[in-house]
Design an enzyme around this catalytic site. Structure first.
Site, PDB file in Angstrom:
ATOM      1  N   HIS A 169       0.830  -1.211   0.000  1.00 50.41           N
ATOM      2  CA  HIS A 169       0.000   0.000   0.000  1.00 50.41           C
ATOM      3  C   HIS A 169       0.868   1.267   0.000  1.00 50.41           C
ATOM      4  CE1 HIS A 169      -3.102  -2.904   1.171  1.00 50.41           C
ATOM      5  NE2 HIS A 169      -2.273  -3.277   2.113  1.00 50.41           N
TER       6      HIS A 169
ATOM      7  N   SER B 265      12.912  20.662 -16.227  1.00 48.07           N
ATOM      8  CA  SER B 265      11.709  21.480 -16.204  1.00 48.07           C
ATOM      9  C   SER B 265      12.018  22.858 -16.764  1.00 48.07           C
ATOM     10  CB  SER B 265      11.178  21.614 -14.766  1.00 48.07           C
ATOM     11  OG  SER B 265      10.177  22.611 -14.674  1.00 48.07           O
TER      12      SER B 265
END
Length: 507
Positions: free
Chosen positions: A183, A313
C-alpha cells in the site's frame, strides 16, 4: 556484443531500414515531418528496424516474394510457366516501380491489382501468370503473418536483452537491504536485487508468451476467395494432391513450415488478437516497472539516467523528472488500450470475410509493435544507466527498521521474563510515540531509546543495537534472488547474444 540480426528474404531489415527516411543535417530529429500530421511512434520512439518492417517498402517487396514463390511452385507442379518468366519476375523483385502502381491505384482503387499491374509492366512476359489462382488475401494476409513473425522476433530479442541487464542488476544488489512496501507503506525489508526479480519475473512470463506466439504462427497459405481452394483445384484439373503440395511449397519458399489448416478468405483474426495481447502483456510488465521506478525516484533511492545537460523542467531548473519511466507508462497505456482493437475485429467478422477489418488492422497492428519496440528500447536505456543511491536506501532502512523489529524486541523481552501481552501494549504506545515525533519533525526514529528506557522490557541499548542488523530482517530475499536467477533466468539467456548498449534509441 553484437546486436542480433535476422534476415528477411534476400535483404536484411537493417540494410533497408533507412529507405525513405531522410536525414536532414542540423535537425535534432530529422524523422519528424513539419508539414503533415506526425506519428510519434515512427518519428520519435520506435526503432528504424521495427518501422521498416511495417513500411510500404517491406510490404510490397514481400508481395513480390509471394508472387514469385507462387509462380515457382505452380511451375514445379506442372503449370505452363517458363524459366524466362520466373527470371524476369526475380529480376524485379526489389526495384518496385511505385509511380506506376500509385497512378494505377488512383484509377482503379485497388492496391493489390495496382501492384500486379506495375509488376507486369516490369516483367511483361510474366504479367499473365502473376497472382495466378490467388485472391488479394494471398499477398495481404501472408505478408501480415511474415511481418508479425519478424516483428515478434525483434520484441523477443529486446526482452532477452532486458532480462540480461536486469539479471546482472539483480545479482549485484541481491543482498542490499531495502524497504519493502505494501500500500506504499513501509512493511518489511527486502533487498534491491529481490525487488528487481519481480520486474524480471514479469519479463520471463512475457518471453514465454512471445515464444509461444511465434511457435503458433502459420501462413494463410493458398486458400482462394473463400478458403475452399476452388481456383487452385481448377488450375490443377481436380488434382487435390497438387493443391496440397502447392501450399507446402509456397510456405517453404518464404521460410515457413506450415499454413493454417482451414480459413475463410483470410486467416482468423483471433491470431492478431492473440499476438497483440502478448505485446500488451509486455507493456503491462514495463508499465509496472515504470511506476515502481517513479516511486523510487521520488524516494531518491534509485533513479533513471540523467544526462549532463538534460533539462528537467522549463520553470524548475533543479528538477530531475523521471521522464523515461513516464514515457514507458504513457506508451504502455496506449498499447494496452489498443489491444482491444484486434479483439473487437475478430469478434465482428462475418462468415468468410468482410472488409471492415482492413482499415483498423492497418493502424492497430503496426502501432502495437511500434509501441512495444519503443517501450523496450526506453526500458533498456533506463536499466543500462540506472543509478542506485546506497546511502539514501540505508538511511530509509535505518529510519523504519525500529518499527519492523518490534516483534523481535517483544520476544526478547519475554525471554528476559516479561509478559507478552503487557509488552505488546508497551510496543504499541512507544511505536505511536516515536511515529508522532517523526511526524512532528524529529530527524531520527527514537523507538529504540524508548524501549531501552522501559524497565518492563529489560533490554539495554547495546543489545538492541546488536540486534539491529538490517541484513537479518530480509528473510530469504538474497537466496530467492540467487535461485531465481540461476534456475529460471540464466537458462533463457544462456547461448543468446545480447546487446550491451541501447539500440537505435531516440529519447
Amino acid at each position: 556484443m553484437a546486436i542480433i540480426r535476422r534476415k528477411v528474404g534476400t535483404a536484411s531489415i537493417a540494410s533497408n531500414a533507412n529507405r525513405g527516411l531522410g536525414h536532414e543535417r542540423g535537425r535534432y530529429n530529422p524523422f519528424v515531418k513539419r508539414d503533415v500530421a506526425s506519428n510519434p511512434l515512427t518519428e520519435r520512439y520506435a526503432s528504424r528496424e521495427m518501422s521498416y518492417l511495417f513500411s510500404a517498402d517491406f510490404k510490397f517487396r514481400t508481395w513480390r516474394r509471394l508472387w514469385i514463390a507462387l509462380a515457382e511452385a505452380e511451375k514445379e507442379l506442372g503449370l505452363p510457366i517458363s524459366d524466362a518468366q520466373i527470371s524476369e519476375l526475380r529480376a524485379h523483385a526489389n526495384d518496385i516501380n511505385y509511380d506506376d502502381a500509385e497512378r494505377r491505384e488512383r484509377e482503379i482503387r485497388h492496391d493489390v491489382m495496382s501492384h500486379i499491374y506495375a509488376f507486369g509492366l516490369q516483367a511483361p512476359s510474366a504479367k499473365g501468370i502473376i497472382h495466378l489462382g490467388a485472391t488479394s488475401a494471398f499477398v495481404t494476409d501472408n505478408t501480415d503473418i511474415l511481418q508479425m513473425h519478424e516483428a515478434l522476433q525483434i520484441v523477443r530479442r529486446r526482452i532477452i536483452n532486458l532480462m540480461a541487464k536486469l539479471r546482472d542488476f539483480a545479482w549485484r544488489w541481491r543482498a542490499t537491504p531495502q524497504l519493502a512496501f505494501t500500500h506504499f507503506q513501509p512493511a518489511q525489508l527486502t533487498t534491491v536485487g529481490k525487488r528487481a526479480t519481480l520486474w524480471l519475473h514479469d519479463l520471463l512470463l512475457d518471453h514465454r508468451d512471445i515464444e509461444f506466439r511465434i511457435s503458433q504462427l502459420a501462413l494463410l497459405g493458398v486458400k482462394g476467395a473463400t478458403g475452399t481452394q476452388a481456383s487452385f483445384l481448377s488450375l490443377f484439373e481436380g488434382d487435390e494432391s497438387k493443391v496440397n503440395r502447392l501450399e507446402h511449397l509456397v510456405a517453404e519458399k518464404v521460410g515457413f513450415t506450415r499454413s493454417v489448416p482451414v480459413s475463410g478468405q483470410t486467416y482468423s483474426r483471433k491470431v492478431d488478437a492473440q499476438v497483440v495481447a502478448a505485446l500488451s502483456g509486455f507493456a503491462q510488465s514495463a508499465s509496472k516497472f515504470g511506476y515502481d521506478l517513479r516511486l523510487l525516484q521520488h524516494l531518491r533511492e534509485i533513479e533513471e539516467p540523467f544526462e549532463e545537460e538534460q533539462v528537467g523542467s522549463s520553470a524548475m531548473a533543479y528538477k530531475r523528472n523521471p521522464m523515461r519511466a513516464e514515457r514507458i507508462d504513457a506508451l504502455a497505456r496506449h498499447l494496452i488500450i489498443n489491444s482491444l482493437n484486434p479483439g473487437m475485429t475478430a469478434a465482428t467478422q462475418w462468415f468468410e470475410r468482410t472488409l471492415d477489418d482492413s482499415a483498423n488492422r492497418r493502424i492497430a497492428i503496426p502501432e502495437a509493435f511500434l509501441a512495444a519496440d519503443a517501450i523496450a528500447l526506453i526500458y533498456d536505456n533506463i536499466i543500462a544507466g540506472i543509478v542506485v543511491h546506497e546511502e539514501v536506501i540505508a538511511a530509509n532502512v535505518r529510519r523504519e527498521l525500529p518499527f519492523m523489529m518490534t516483534e523481535n524486541l517483544m520476544m526478547e523481552g519475554v525471554r528476559r521474563g516479561g509478559d507478552r501481552q503487557v509488552l505488546h501494549e508497551r510496543v504499541r504506545i512507544h511505536s505511536q510515540g516515536a511515529a508522532d515525533a517523526m511526524k512532528s519533525g524529529a530527524s531520527t526514529n527514537d523507538l529504540f531509546d524508548r524501549i531501552a528506557g522501559d524497565e518492563l522490557f529489560g533490554i539495554d541499548r547495546e543489545t538492541i543495537t546488536r540486534l539491529a542488523r538490517p541484513e537479518d530482517y530480509t528473510g530469504l530475499a538474497k537466496q530467492q534472488t540467487e535461485r531465481f536467477v540461476i534456475e529460471h533466468v540464466d537458462p533463457v539467456i544462456a547461448g543468446e547474444r545480447v546487446d550491451n548498449v541501447t539500440e537505435d534509441l531516440r529519447v
